[in-house]
Write a protein that holds these residues in place. Structure first.
Motif, mmCIF file in Angstrom:
data_model
loop_
_atom_site.group_PDB
_atom_site.id
_atom_site.type_symbol
_atom_site.label_atom_id
_atom_site.label_comp_id
_atom_site.label_asym_id
_atom_site.label_seq_id
_atom_site.Cartn_x
_atom_site.Cartn_y
_atom_site.Cartn_z
ATOM 1 N N LEU A 99 0.858 -1.175 0.000
ATOM 2 C CA LEU A 99 0.000 0.000 0.000
ATOM 3 C C LEU A 99 0.895 1.226 0.000
ATOM 4 O O LEU A 99 1.892 1.269 0.717
ATOM 5 N N GLU A 100 0.546 2.181 -0.846
ATOM 6 C CA GLU A 100 1.248 3.460 -0.832
ATOM 7 C C GLU A 100 0.476 4.351 0.131
ATOM 8 O O GLU A 100 -0.688 4.681 -0.122
ATOM 9 N N ILE A 101 1.102 4.700 1.239
ATOM 10 C CA ILE A 101 0.384 5.416 2.294
ATOM 11 C C ILE A 101 1.035 6.779 2.496
ATOM 12 O O ILE A 101 2.260 6.881 2.629
ATOM 13 N N PHE A 103 0.496 10.757 4.537
ATOM 14 C CA PHE A 103 -0.214 11.388 5.647
ATOM 15 C C PHE A 103 0.531 12.671 5.985
ATOM 16 O O PHE A 103 1.709 12.825 5.653
ATOM 17 N N MET B 1 4.785 6.697 1.891
ATOM 18 C CA MET B 1 5.663 5.534 1.991
ATOM 19 C C MET B 1 4.936 4.302 1.480
ATOM 20 O O MET B 1 3.717 4.217 1.564
ATOM 21 N N LYS B 2 5.740 3.367 0.987
ATOM 22 C CA LYS B 2 5.163 2.127 0.479
ATOM 23 C C LYS B 2 5.346 1.056 1.553
ATOM 24 O O LYS B 2 6.471 0.802 1.985
ATOM 25 N N LEU B 3 4.268 0.484 2.007
ATOM 26 C CA LEU B 3 4.361 -0.526 3.059
ATOM 27 C C LEU B 3 3.789 -1.844 2.576
ATOM 28 O O LEU B 3 2.720 -1.894 1.975
ATOM 29 N N ILE B 5 1.896 -5.259 2.978
ATOM 30 C CA ILE B 5 0.807 -5.703 3.859
ATOM 31 C C ILE B 5 1.319 -6.795 4.800
ATOM 32 O O ILE B 5 0.850 -6.936 5.925
ATOM 33 N N LEU B 8 2.418 -4.795 7.602
ATOM 34 C CA LEU B 8 1.270 -4.231 8.320
ATOM 35 C C LEU B 8 0.558 -5.298 9.149
ATOM 36 O O LEU B 8 -0.004 -5.005 10.199
#
Lengths: 185, 271
Positions: A99-101, A103, B1-3, B5, B8
């Motif tokens: 996922l590109e997050i 914030f 940012m690229k995380l 899963i 996560l």
């Protein structure tokens, strides 16, 4: 031998108790390691990783809470297996499931910790069997075919429910102020 | 940012899922491997000969360890503990005037300690010096550490630039009463032996805008009471390479515990 007694004996330096832990959990630890590193690594690597996990248990038994041994072994196995892939400069599993997050504010460890907590809350809000499928796939790294076989489902259904879980996770993060986009799904 | 899963989901442990099929042969092999490692760890450490100047080249020590027969228990013990969540590790630095009266007492607090080191000692450790046989290519940043007249260092670092501190080589002494911390989110990634030393490899994460992850290779000698720390943002392979080529000298100069400075940190970092 019950878990509490096993841990207390391991902490006291009783290698027989460690042997009992290996008997009980070797297959579990090896299965998680295998899910993460095979392929490209070999069965011998899986056994080395598993041995490393139990050595860590021997050295760090005081860190393990009674009743949490299985969870501790799973977490350490994930770390050891990923570290083995990194050291071999091989791609990590599920690297494409990102996922590109974004914030407001700086990125830091607190943000990552919060994201993990939110992810857990999002996953816990999933109905069964979606929750179990998500955990099996993203925590234990089971393949969709294996999950389908274990749950008596069609692999396509498993993939659909996984996609639903990812959507839910993304929506959950967006609701809480994160801008979030799927990458390479 | 690229995380990922996968990352996560790091707290999403499925308690009720049991994986794997019992495989007696594989279990036996794993058990044999683990028990062999444990037996090796239980072997007491080799005692040094007479006090005086002792030079231990790590490469030579690896070979020597295979044939050594005389072992004895250590005179020091190093404890490495993870502080409980929410614990702030602290101590004091006491500044004194020339006449010895206290000028100022500063409380030093480390709320982000990843590991805490404390020691038990039956005697006093001695100054350890080293000569590097290999170092990573110079980053272009400032280098700290001066050799003595014979080329021995007590501290050496390439302080790099930006988020990188390629390497820092230093020594932690096992003085009872002292507390040292390694800050950051730290994980032990490997433990075992390295030549004649006990070894721990630790990786620590910091605020990413501040410093890249640090790799720490700890070479522990509980007979002489010191721990060489080869650390830096370069790879762990680089740390191991530096350590393999280090020549180490234990001198006769004692390192006395100074209670005025009862806490400190050993991590790489920018002030």
């Amino acid at each position: 031998m019950n878990e509490g007694r096993m841990l207390r004996r391991i902490r006291g330096g009783d290698s027989e108790a460690l042997g009992a832990a290996i008997e009980q959990y070797a297959a579990y630890v090896a299965a998680i390691a295998r899910n993460i590193v095979e392929p490209p690594l070999q069965p011998e690597d899986v056994e080395e990783i598993s041995a490393d996990v139990f050595l860590r248990l021997w050295r760090n038994a005081s860190d393990v809470q009674e009743g949490r041994l299985k969870a501790w072994l799973a977490a350490v196995t994930r770390n050891c297996a990923r570290d083995r892939l990194r050291r071999a400069r091989l791609p990590e599993p599920l690297a494409e499931d990102c996922l590109e997050i974004s914030f407001p504010g700086p990125e830091d460890g607190l943000v990552r910790a919060e994201l993990r907590q939110l992810a857990r809350a999002a996953v816990e809000s999933l109905p069964e069997p979606d929750r179990g499928i998500f955990m099996r796939y993203y925590y234990l790294c089971q393949k969709t075919d294996e999950i389908a076989a274990a749950l008596g489902m069609n692999p396509a259904t498993v993939r659909t429910r996984l996609a639903r879980g990812r959507d839910k996770l993304r929506a959950f993060l967006i609701e809480r102020g994160y801008r979030c986009e799927a990458v390479d799904f | 940012m690229k995380l990922s899963i996968f990352d996560l989901a790091g707290d999403c442990f499925p308690e009720d899922v049991m994986l794997g099929t019992k495989d007696a042969a594989m279990t036996a092999r794993i058990k044999e491997s683990v028990m062999k490692s444990i037996e090796l760890e239980k072997r007491p450490r080799r005692r040094s000969g007479s006090r005086g100047l002792r030079i231990v080249a790590l490469v030579a020590a690896i070979a020597a360890a295979l044939t050594a027969t005389a072992y004895a228990a250590g005179l020091f013990r190093m404890h490495m503990d993870r502080p409980e969540q929410g614990t702030v590790v602290s101590g004091t630095w006491t500044e004194r005037n020339e006449d010895g009266t206290v000028d100022h007492v500063q409380t030093m607090s480390y709320p982000d300690a990843g590991f805490v080191f404390t020691f038990e000692a039956e005697t006093t450790p001695h100054v350890v010096k080293f000569k590097p046989g290999w170092l990573p290519e110079h980053s272009g940043g400032p280098v700290f550490g001066e050799p003595d007249a014979e080329g021995w260092y007590q501290y050496l670092s390439d302080n790099g630039e930006g988020k990188d501190i390629p390497y820092v080589i230093q020594t932690m002494y096992m003085n009872e009463g002292k507390t040292l911390v390694l800050n950051g989110e730290c994980q032990v990634i490997k433990e075992g032996t390295f030549g004649d030393y006990q070894m721990k490899e630790i990786r620590c994460s910091y605020y990413p805008e501040y410093l890249n992850d640090g790799n720490y290779l700890l070479l522990i000698d509980e007979t002489e009471g010191y721990c060489l720390i080869v650390s830096g943002t370069n790879s762990m392979e680089d740390m191991e390479h530096i350590a393999r080529e280090l020549e180490v000298l234990v001198t006769d100069e004692p390192v006395d515990y100074n209670p005025d400075y009862n806490v400190g940190q050993i991590n790489i970092g920018r002030g």
